[in-house]
Write an enzyme that holds these catalytic residues in place. Sequence first.
Site, mmCIF file in Angstrom:
data_model
loop_
_atom_site.group_PDB
_atom_site.id
_atom_site.type_symbol
_atom_site.label_atom_id
_atom_site.label_comp_id
_atom_site.label_asym_id
_atom_site.label_seq_id
_atom_site.Cartn_x
_atom_site.Cartn_y
_atom_site.Cartn_z
ATOM 1 N N ASN A 52 0.825 -1.206 0.000
ATOM 2 C CA ASN A 52 0.000 0.000 0.000
ATOM 3 C C ASN A 52 0.863 1.261 0.000
ATOM 4 O OD1 ASN A 52 -0.082 -1.311 2.823
ATOM 5 N ND2 ASN A 52 -0.834 0.716 3.380
ATOM 6 N N ASP A 53 0.809 2.117 1.011
ATOM 7 C CA ASP A 53 1.343 3.477 0.928
ATOM 8 C C ASP A 53 2.807 3.548 0.467
ATOM 9 O OD1 ASP A 53 -0.971 3.456 2.403
ATOM 10 O OD2 ASP A 53 -0.177 4.584 4.085
ATOM 11 N N TRP A 77 -3.920 -7.118 3.708
ATOM 12 C CA TRP A 77 -3.217 -6.224 4.627
ATOM 13 C C TRP A 77 -2.843 -6.943 5.921
ATOM 14 C CZ3 TRP A 77 -3.691 -4.379 9.555
ATOM 15 C CH2 TRP A 77 -2.938 -3.243 9.875
ATOM 16 N N GLU A 232 -5.031 11.034 7.257
ATOM 17 C CA GLU A 232 -3.932 10.099 7.096
ATOM 18 C C GLU A 232 -2.894 10.705 6.154
ATOM 19 O OE1 GLU A 232 -5.188 5.639 7.490
ATOM 20 O OE2 GLU A 232 -6.418 6.527 5.910
#
Length: 576
Positions: A52-53, A77, A232
């Site tokens: 992800n990020d 995740w 976030e």
Amino acid sequence: MAMPVILAVFLCFAAVSGGVQTTGVSLNEASAGTKQPYRTAYHFQPQKNWMNDPNGPLYYKGVYHLFYQYNPYSAIWGNMTWGHSISHDLVNWIHLEHALNPTEPYELGGCYSGSVTMLPGGRPVIFYTGADTQNFQSQNLAFPKDPSDPHLSEWVKSPHNPVIAATDGDIDPSNFRDPTTAWQAADGTWQVLIGGKIDGRGMAFLYQSKDFVNWTKSEKPLHSSAKTGMWECPDFYPVTINSKDGAENYLMKENTKFILKASFLDHDHYVLGFYKAETNEFEVDTTDFMEGNTDWRYDYGSKYYASKTFFDGEKRRRILWAWILEADGRANDKKKGWSGLQSLPRVVWLSTSGKQLMQWPIQEIESLRKDKVEIQGKELESGSLVEVDGITAAQADVEVLFELPKLEDIEQMEPSWIDPQLLCAQKNAAEEGTLGPFGLRVLASKNLTEETVIFFRVFKSHSRHIVLMCNDLSRSSLSKEVDKTSFGTFVDIDSLQENISLRTLIDHSIVESFGGEGTACITARVYPTIAVDKEARLFVFNKGSLSIKISKLNAWSMKEAKRVPFMKRRKPGRLV
């Protein structure tokens, strides 16, 4: 000049370098060794599992680094580590060992997102969030074991960790994460932002330090909003007025604005403003988050999130990365054995109007172009559908400039049409208009049973014209398991003259489109069942009653980028 080691590896594509053995395995093959139609050819992704990020991208001693949230064990995740890959050109990549693994009590729940800051003297430091087994989140530091290593292949966590904890009673310790790149105020004091919320109000907490170890919370956040919920992955950086050059000096007042970006409500939103370094105050220039009819986002698609920028000092530009989510469900992620992409890296700069950001894929991506096809001066009458032959339509880069007719007798914009996404759904690609829809049909099957459509409509509103850009996914796949929500935005073109441009990059299951020379961007994840690989086609079309013209169209097949896995030798050794 000696050839950089990393470049030599790419050219050989099969090399042994110190303690790391690289192989020539194509990462477009599934982990089980079978071809997968939805793996990308030139977007960044690991060989397998969840990503992800983007975290802490930087340019260091001639090498680009990308860290990212990664699950080494599964395509869903969990078990968050910092994956790490390096590149000479932001196109071709070598995957290294993980930079951070959750080994300490304060991070046994995961090493979450963060940033990299360059300390005086040029030493990088990772600032990241650790979550313990109760999901109490704290901020931590890690330093390169050998700062002389351009590949930064080993990192050591600070003995002072955690350096910031949620000790303030108002802070929710389970929503306290994602430190930004730190910067120095006028007195040399370090400043860093951390995303969070208090009583539902999203905010960027501001912390300060003289030594980068002992941090104190400021009395008030840098900025907050009651309309957003949790923030976030905040990002805060300067942009230059009237220049495409990037900026990194937070103390500049002249010729500078600041971007404050926050990820919330499934999108990456930003506001423009001015920063007073002496008082640590950020003043929004015009419209704040979620106020009025202006909603500035990096990307108006549904799957672009948790972005991070960095200043590339080598080429004086600011580069933007973002996580691109999947849209075909967890069960399919498990079946594929992977989940998540990174967007193409984009250069960002301030528009000439000073009202918004502009974006464009980095120039290095063009090195993958081949088999150019051109169309010039072709009239598109109402109902026209022209196939672009001679390229690999599932793996392509297309730039088209549309010449518009006189903008007199076109459809009137209704006052109630204020939501571009809703308007795109109501006036989709099948709905005939006056000036539009016109644009591209990509990842299309021969009979258009499947197609992803990127198109424009132009409306008249009082003394100006309104350009609507849409991404119609309603027919993108025959699969019923896929999210086919369509998205759109109004393209803020101050003075619409004779032309409007569209660039679309297609890479099997991702379509990134840039309208108005980068004024508006829409990214989509698509999963065709028929229009796959060689069965995919590309068309340019016009379904408006008014004729338009293809002033020029250039299209290229795209080569596959090199994404090199590695196997560490049994004997420990250095990368170079």
